[in-house]
Design an enzyme around this catalytic site. Structure first.
Site, PDB file in Angstrom:
ATOM      1  N   GLY A 207       0.841  -1.210   0.000  1.00 43.59           N
ATOM      2  CA  GLY A 207       0.000   0.000   0.000  1.00 43.59           C
ATOM      3  C   GLY A 207       0.862   1.241   0.000  1.00 43.59           C
ATOM      4  N   ASN A 208       0.285   2.376   0.317  1.00 40.21           N
ATOM      5  CA  ASN A 208       1.069   3.613   0.426  1.00 40.21           C
ATOM      6  C   ASN A 208       0.419   4.527   1.463  1.00 40.21           C
ATOM      7  OD1 ASN A 208      -0.841   5.495  -0.980  1.00 40.21           O
ATOM      8  ND2 ASN A 208      -0.485   4.042  -2.647  1.00 40.21           N
ATOM      9  N   TYR A 209       1.014   5.701   1.676  1.00 38.90           N
ATOM     10  CA  TYR A 209       0.607   6.556   2.792  1.00 38.90           C
ATOM     11  C   TYR A 209      -0.543   7.525   2.459  1.00 38.90           C
ATOM     12  CZ  TYR A 209       4.891   4.951   5.015  1.00 38.90           C
ATOM     13  OH  TYR A 209       5.859   4.171   5.567  1.00 38.90           O
ATOM     14  N   ALA A 275      -3.540   7.622  -5.113  1.00 35.21           N
ATOM     15  CA  ALA A 275      -2.178   7.099  -5.235  1.00 35.21           C
ATOM     16  C   ALA A 275      -2.326   5.612  -5.548  1.00 35.21           C
ATOM     17  CB  ALA A 275      -1.419   7.321  -3.940  1.00 35.21           C
TER      18      ALA A 275
END
Ligand code: PMT
Length: 399
Positions: A207-209, A275
């Site tokens: 995943g990402n932030y 994102a």
């Protein structure tokens, strides 16, 4: 004003007699008007007068003793496209400023998701009192629109500032608001937000932030200007309240791709603020991968490039906006994405910059258009950045 639902709150001051004219003007301009009165307001103007003019029953109590039903402040708050409180006494203003909900009017105010217009009306000394001024400032600071009291003769016989603005002024103010805030009415805008999660096994993902804050701010900004918004969001902890926002929750890039391509044809524009993972595990393990002595290798495959696909599907009338989240060579990379994905403009932000990019409340962006224009904005709240982006979108839609 035509077709708008207006909830008029009338409180107990002598200017309540002007509410009759206000209702008449609103109805004449095509609005549906429901009136909610405080119990004291009934001493100043009869509910019958306002019911006759508004063609709706007057709401005062939580419970209707005649039919055993209750008047839902929540439903009223959701029904209204705008709430006007005129006259607004010092007492009601104080309650509103402090979140006191002790009658149907103040509970409806707290439930309203729409713009709220407040027209203060009281004697000059009450109006000038620091307590009242502080309460008015509080109401303003949370987004209410104050229709300033006027100077003139007051019911007490004194003269000064405190008279309620005339019904014509109040109607003009509300009508101007709707006009100004309908620049995207009739338009459907798709917005993506948040991260995507790409499963590795039943308990792990890539995943990402991304928090979704930028995408949700864009959705709110477009909806506030009258657009119908389709908000396609990855896993986030945010909620969207605006009635114009239809939210579709997805988890993976593939699901976001499917939701975007299924909805794009009906949209006038799309803003890709999510994102999205560029890669996902080529296979997803059915069972939790066990810890081994040696390193673990996971083969990744490319996810579909959603913005690029939409760029290929795009009709000449549709506007496509992308983001570029960079850590180096920002302008060059953003320009490449603009061309490769056939975007009308790209919003560049830097993941390494404090107060910009992921998971903060501000952003620092540069808009780069397909015509070669570069517009850098100072660091601002994500809501303000969203307004700048939506304004640029309106320019493109109007070309
Ligand atoms: O959510 P926040 O915490 O508020 O953070 C906001 C943000 C940093 C996520 C946002 O401002 C932002 O920059 N979003 C885009 C992030 C990104 O993935 O950028 P990119 O440069 O990797 O992608 C370029 C564009 O292609 C983006 O519009 C992206 O949505 C899109 N894309 C990317 C990959 C992919 N497979 N499909 C896509 O559509």
């Amino acid at each position: 004003m035509s077709g708008k639902n207006i909830l008029l709150g009338v409180t107990g001051g002598i200017a309540a007699y002007k509410a009759a004219q206000l209702v008449r003007l609103l109805v004449k301009q095509g609005a549906s008007v429901k009136v909610v009165m405080t119990p004291t307001a009934k001493q100043f103007i009869t509910p019958l007068t306002l019911a006759t003019l508004s063609q709706n029953p007057i709401l005062v109590d939580f419970f209707n003793s005649e039919n055993g039903e209750w008047n839902s402040h929540v439903k009223l708050g959701l029904w209204a496209d705008a709430m006007i409180i005129a006259p607004a006494t010092a007492n009601t203003i104080a309650k509103m400023a402090n979140g006191i909900a002790d009658n149907l009017l103040t509970t409806s105010y707290l439930s309203a998701r729409c713009p709220v217009f407040v027209a203060p009306a009281m004697d000059l000394d009450m109006f000038a009192h620091p307590a009242t001024q502080k309460n008015i400032a509080t109401l303003k600071s949370v987004g209410n629109i104050i229709i300033d009291a006027e100077d003139g003769e007051l019911a007490s016989g004194l003269s000064g500032k405190g008279r309620m603005a005339e019904p014509e002024t109040i109607t003009a103010c509300v009508s101007a608001y709707f006009e100004q805030n309908s620049q995207l009415s009739g338009k459907t805008i798709m917005i993506t937000a948040g991260p995507t999660y790409e499963n590795i096994d039943p308990v792990r993902f890539i995943g990402n932030y991304s928090s979704g804050k930028m995408g949700f701010a864009l959705a709110e900004a477009a909806a506030a200007l009258g657009a119908k918004v389709i908000l396609i969001s990855g896993p986030v902890k945010l909620s969207s309240n605006h009635p114009n926002i239809k939210r579709i929750d997805v988890t993976s890039a593939q699901q976001m791709f499917e939701a975007c391509t299924a909805n794009f044809a009906q949209c006038d524009a799309a803003i890709m603020a999510a994102a999205v993972a560029d890669y996902r595990p080529a296979t997803v393990a059915d069972q939790k991968i066990k810890k081994a002595e040696n390193n673990l290798t996971i083969t990744l495959e490319a996810t579909p490039d959603i913005a690029k696909s939409l760029g290929q599907m795009k009709s000449p009338k549709q506007v496509l906006v992308g983001f570029a989240l960079e850590t180096e060579n920002g302008l060059q990379n953003a320009e490449d994405k603009l061309k490769k994905k056939n975007l009308d403009f790209v919003v560049l932000n830097n993941a390494n910059e404090a107060g910009a990019g992921f998971n903060c409340d501000t952003n620092h962006v540069t808009i780069i258009t397909s015509g070669g224009e570069k517009i850098e904005f100072p660091t601002k709240s994500k809501s303000e950045v969203a307004n700048d982006i939506v304004n640029q979108l309106i320019n493109c839609l109007n070309k």
